[in-house]
Design a protein around this motif. Structure first.
Motif, PDB file in Angstrom:
ATOM      1  N   UNK A  64      -1.329   9.331   2.768  1.00 24.40           N
ATOM      2  CA  UNK A  64      -0.636   8.541   3.194  1.00 24.40           C
ATOM      3  C   UNK A  64       0.565   8.082   2.079  1.00 24.40           C
ATOM      4  N   UNK A  65       0.065   8.309   0.865  1.00 30.79           N
ATOM      5  CA  UNK A  65       0.340   7.792  -0.473  1.00 30.79           C
ATOM      6  C   UNK A  65       1.389   8.736  -1.077  1.00 30.79           C
ATOM      7  N   UNK A  66       0.841   9.767  -0.411  1.00 33.32           N
ATOM      8  CA  UNK A  66       2.994  10.996  -1.050  1.00 33.32           C
ATOM      9  C   UNK A  66       3.766  11.015   0.230  1.00 33.32           C
ATOM     10  N   UNK A  67       3.283  10.010   0.779  1.00 34.83           N
ATOM     11  CA  UNK A  67       5.108   9.639   1.743  1.00 34.83           C
ATOM     12  C   UNK A  67       4.906   8.203   1.416  1.00 34.83           C
ATOM     13  N   UNK A  68       4.296   7.449   1.603  1.00 36.03           N
ATOM     14  CA  UNK A  68       4.931   6.374   1.091  1.00 36.03           C
ATOM     15  C   UNK A  68       5.280   6.451  -0.869  1.00 36.03           C
ATOM     16  N   UNK A  69       5.187   6.965  -1.403  1.00 37.01           N
ATOM     17  CA  UNK A  69       5.124   7.562  -2.724  1.00 37.01           C
ATOM     18  C   UNK A  69       7.400   7.327  -2.608  1.00 37.01           C
ATOM     19  N   UNK A  70       7.706   8.569  -2.245  1.00 34.92           N
ATOM     20  CA  UNK A  70       8.883   9.694  -1.148  1.00 34.92           C
ATOM     21  C   UNK A  70       9.428   8.337  -0.710  1.00 34.92           C
ATOM     22  N   UNK A  71       9.071   7.732  -0.036  1.00 33.95           N
ATOM     23  CA  UNK A  71       9.816   6.249   0.286  1.00 33.95           C
ATOM     24  C   UNK A  71      10.631   5.366  -0.293  1.00 33.95           C
ATOM     25  N   UNK A  72       9.379   5.299  -1.543  1.00 31.67           N
ATOM     26  CA  UNK A  72      10.061   4.240  -2.529  1.00 31.67           C
ATOM     27  C   UNK A  72      11.064   4.724  -3.241  1.00 31.67           C
ATOM     28  N   UNK A  73      10.920   5.957  -3.490  1.00 32.96           N
ATOM     29  CA  UNK A  73      11.608   6.862  -4.169  1.00 32.96           C
ATOM     30  C   UNK A  73      13.320   7.078  -3.703  1.00 32.96           C
ATOM     31  N   UNK A  74      12.942   7.825  -2.152  1.00 31.92           N
ATOM     32  CA  UNK A  74      14.269   8.368  -1.582  1.00 31.92           C
ATOM     33  C   UNK A  74      14.646   7.693  -0.273  1.00 31.92           C
ATOM     34  N   UNK A  75      15.827   7.901  -0.480  1.00 32.03           N
ATOM     35  CA  UNK A  75      16.735   7.230   0.391  1.00 32.03           C
ATOM     36  C   UNK A  75      16.086   7.895   2.210  1.00 32.03           C
ATOM     37  N   UNK A  76      15.954   6.414   2.434  1.00 32.18           N
ATOM     38  CA  UNK A  76      15.446   6.733   4.495  1.00 32.18           C
ATOM     39  C   UNK A  76      16.188   7.919   5.241  1.00 32.18           C
ATOM     40  N   UNK A  77      15.363   8.797   5.222  1.00 30.34           N
ATOM     41  CA  UNK A  77      15.511   9.759   6.145  1.00 30.34           C
ATOM     42  C   UNK A  77      16.371  10.962   5.923  1.00 30.34           C
TER      43      UNK A  77
END
Length: 191
Positions: A64-77
């Motif tokens: 969960x945290x790995x995806x959440x961090x990626x979603x915060x720093x990278x653009x959607x999709x």
């Protein structure tokens, strides 16, 4: 540069062997219990349900945290968000700290699914519980749940499908011994 930092962090986060850590704190060597695997299912074989639940929670949080961090720093999709999820699961399966001998990635996958798509995560959990209650094999429940989730992701979130298909193949490969045991009637059954 930012995306590569996120990817490296995803793998490192996934590779933290929480099940091994929480059992070691209780004086249990998880490598000497049941299958010797460092996943939450093997923690359950110690007989300590609270410890098993904690291991499941912590291993799920990695995804969960790995995806959440990626979603915060990278653009959607962004492709790299899905890659970060795969790397978190790979980190759990092949942790650098344990000579690349880790768990099977099922709980970490659940956490990743919760971050990406709640309906797909619910399909995953429902399939796991139903198959486990009927057959009492954690491995069979895991294989059924990841297959059901991959199928569901195709309808709920097509972008997730390829990442989940990759994780499904990895989980099946990590379960190769369990599959052989299931076919031979030698798999460990929870009673």
């Amino acid at each position: 540069m930012e995306r590569y930092v996120v990817l490296i962090l995803s793998y490192i986060l996934g590779s933290i062997p929480f099940s091994l850590i929480v059992t070691r704190i209780k004086g249990i060597n998880l490598r000497e219990v049941g299958s010797g695997n460092i996943g939450a299912t093997n923690v359950a074989r110690t007989g300590n349900k609270c410890l098993a639940a904690l291991a499941l929670l912590l291993d799920s949080l990695k995804g969960f945290i790995a995806v959440y961090i990626a979603q915060q720093f990278l653009s959607d999709g962004d492709f790299y968000i899905y890659l970060s999820a795969i790397l978190a699961v790979l980190g759990h399966m092949f942790p650098i700290w344990l000579k690349f001998s880790g768990g099977k990635g099922v709980a970490t996958t659940l956490g990743m699914l919760i971050a990406f798509n709640i309906p797909v995560a619910l399909v995953f959990m429902f399939a796991w519980v139903v198959v486990f209650l009927i057959f009492r094999y954690s491995s069979l429940a895991s294989l059924a749940s990841i297959t059901a989730a991959a199928f569901a992701s195709f309808f709920f979130q097509k972008e997730l499908f390829l990442a989940l298909l990759t994780v499904t193949i990895l989980i099946f490969l990590k379960h190769h011994r369990n599959i052989v045991n299931l076919l031979q009637g030698k798999e460990y059954k929870f009673l």
